[in-house]
Design an enzyme around this catalytic site. Structure first.
Site, mmCIF file in Angstrom:
data_model
loop_
_atom_site.group_PDB
_atom_site.id
_atom_site.type_symbol
_atom_site.label_atom_id
_atom_site.label_comp_id
_atom_site.label_asym_id
_atom_site.label_seq_id
_atom_site.Cartn_x
_atom_site.Cartn_y
_atom_site.Cartn_z
ATOM 1 N N TRP A 66 0.872 -1.186 0.000
ATOM 2 C CA TRP A 66 0.000 0.000 0.000
ATOM 3 C C TRP A 66 0.913 1.241 0.000
ATOM 4 C CZ3 TRP A 66 -2.011 2.672 4.847
ATOM 5 C CH2 TRP A 66 -3.060 3.543 4.541
ATOM 6 N N LYS B 207 -13.284 -1.071 6.173
ATOM 7 C CA LYS B 207 -13.864 -1.998 5.199
ATOM 8 C C LYS B 207 -14.830 -2.980 5.869
ATOM 9 C CE LYS B 207 -10.141 -0.306 3.421
ATOM 10 N NZ LYS B 207 -9.627 0.378 2.302
ATOM 11 N N ASP C 297 -0.330 -5.082 9.449
ATOM 12 C CA ASP C 297 -1.405 -4.209 8.993
ATOM 13 C C ASP C 297 -2.611 -5.113 8.717
ATOM 14 O OD1 ASP C 297 -3.141 -2.488 7.776
ATOM 15 O OD2 ASP C 297 -1.630 -1.499 6.547
HETATM 16 C C1 LMR Z 1 -6.853 1.584 -0.667
HETATM 17 O O1 LMR Z 1 -5.806 0.954 -0.622
HETATM 18 O O2 LMR Z 1 -7.390 1.918 -1.731
HETATM 19 C C2 LMR Z 1 -7.567 1.923 0.610
HETATM 20 O O3 LMR Z 1 -6.872 1.393 1.685
HETATM 21 C C3 LMR Z 1 -7.877 3.366 0.736
HETATM 22 C C4 LMR Z 1 -6.680 4.197 1.024
HETATM 23 O O4 LMR Z 1 -6.720 4.934 2.017
HETATM 24 O O5 LMR Z 1 -5.707 4.165 0.280
#
Ligand code: LMR
Length: 397
Positions: free
Chosen positions: A130, A246, A211
């Site tokens: 992420w 979520k 996470d």
């Molecule tokens: C994502 O990865 O799209 C979500 O976790 C929203 C975000 O805050 O990035």
């Protein structure tokens, strides 16, 4: 004073939704940000959340501050949810859960704490991950390194290289793992791989930072925790950042939690006391509404059952969409085999589309996916799946 400031690049995920909202094309499809959409393309509030809100509203008597770490009851309920009853009991007062504004807030508290007290710890982040993981690490002035995770050619886990890279971690380094439904790949460790990582972290005396933003989105509430439970059973010192965006659909309420485990209660209390200082100088104390909703639902057996039912429906819809997408791509004579999408878990799929193809989808077909090729499976429905599949087949041809 501000004349030398240059504009920052848009956020790789949230910036795309800003772009999507400005797009005037009627047939546009947003598969970028990780927000669940139902079969009508809506992101509805859970029924159980609406009912909980009614109750909260009727009984509300104060808007006074929450404690810096939130309510004790919230912490106990979430600790049980994340660790399960057995480990919660085993770990007793050596594990504590506190209420934070979202999973992002939890991660930032952890990193601020490390920046203050363990500045030399290197944060190991999966490649890919992420994007905000690196951004938060940078914001807290910490160093990070990447470990291999995904084999882009084979669209699967790159476990041997992951182990190889993690063999370089030093005592006190922090290894950031995704508890389940890895974002962005949708590819998770199996139980024996969790076991191996758990042993490696123990051997290296490194800190696992998990996470955990998608509990219940992969295989089930307890099933999705199995890996992290293996980790905390072996590693006395572990940290878990949960998000309820979520699995409770509470995105805008910013509700999450931070679970810290230490070898002794006195150490845990010291660490938490320092985290409280980090929190106080950052956001002071958590916003109450989302936390109160989670607390109510988890504490009431009827509401908890309703929540689990709604969560199961979401999970099953995403699984069905994965299967349907693979079938549709075949139907439109895709020259590429996309069957790997079926074995991925949760909300995301690393589609294997390259940047050029992603851009072509956006510009020529009004289909928005993240530059890395990550698709939000939950944005697919029976109204857009044909156009999506046809467009993908067209850009890879
Ligand atoms: C994502 O990865 O799209 C979500 O976790 C929203 C975000 O805050 O990035």
């Amino acid at each position: 004073m501000f004349e030398n400031i240059k504009s920052a690049d848009p956020d790789p995920i949230l910036g795309l939704t800003e772009k999507f909202n400005l797009d005037q094309r009627l047939n546009k499809i947003n598969l970028s940000v990780g927000v669940y959409q139902d079969s009508y393309g809506e992101t509805p509030t859970f029924d159980v959340v609406r009912n909980a809100e009614k109750l909260l509203l009727n009984n509300a008597s104060t808007k006074s501050y929450k404690p810096i770490i939130g309510d004790e009851e919230f912490g106990l309920l979430v600790k049980n949810l994340v660790l399960g009853k057995i480990i919660t009991k085993q770990r007793g007062n050596t594990a504590k859960t506190i209420h934070t504004p979202g999973g992002t807030g939890a991660l930032r508290v952890v990193m601020d704490y490390f920046s203050k007290f363990h500045k030399d710890s290197v944060f190991w982040i999966s490649k890919p991950s992420w994007p905000n993981h690196k951004q938060i690490t940078n914001a807290s002035n910490l160093n990070f390194n990447e470990y291999s995770y995904f084999n882009f050619e084979e669209n699967g886990l790159d476990f041997n290289n992951m182990l190889n890279d993690l063999s370089r971690i030093k005592r006190g380094d922090v290894v950031l793992l995704h508890g389940c439904c890895h974002n962005p790949t949708g590819v998770d460790l199996n139980q024996s791989q969790w076991e191996t990582i758990s042993d490696l972290l123990l051997d290296k005396k490194a800190i696992p930072l998990i996470d955990f933003a998608y509990q219940g989105f992969g295989d089930g509430i307890n099933e999705d925790s199995e890996g992290l439970r293996k980790i905390v059973q072996k590693n006395q010192e572990s940290i878990i950042c949960s998000s309820f965006s979520k699995n409770f659909g509470l995105y805008s309420e910013r509700v999450g939690a931070l679970t810290v485990l230490c070898s002794e209660n006195i150490l845990l209390e010291n660490v938490i006391s320092q985290m409280k200082v980090c929190i106080r100088s950052n956001y002071s104390n958590p916003p109450s509404h989302g936390g109160d909703i989670v607390k109510l639902i988890l504490s009431d057996s009827t509401m908890r059952k309703e929540w689990e039912k709604e969560l199961n429906q979401i999970r099953n819809r995403m699984k069905n969409m994965r299967n349907d997408l693979v079938l549709k791509l075949q139907k439109f004579n895709s020259k590429k085999d996309f069957s790997f999408i079926k074995s991925q878990r949760g909300m995301f799929s690393m589609s294997g589309l390259n940047l050029e193809q992603v851009k072509e989808l956006r510009e020529n077909y009004a289909i928005y996916i993240v530059d890395s090729g990550r698709i939000n499976i939950a944005g697919i429905n029976s109204n857009n799946i044909d156009r999506l599949s046809e467009s993908i087949v067209s850009v890879i041809s």
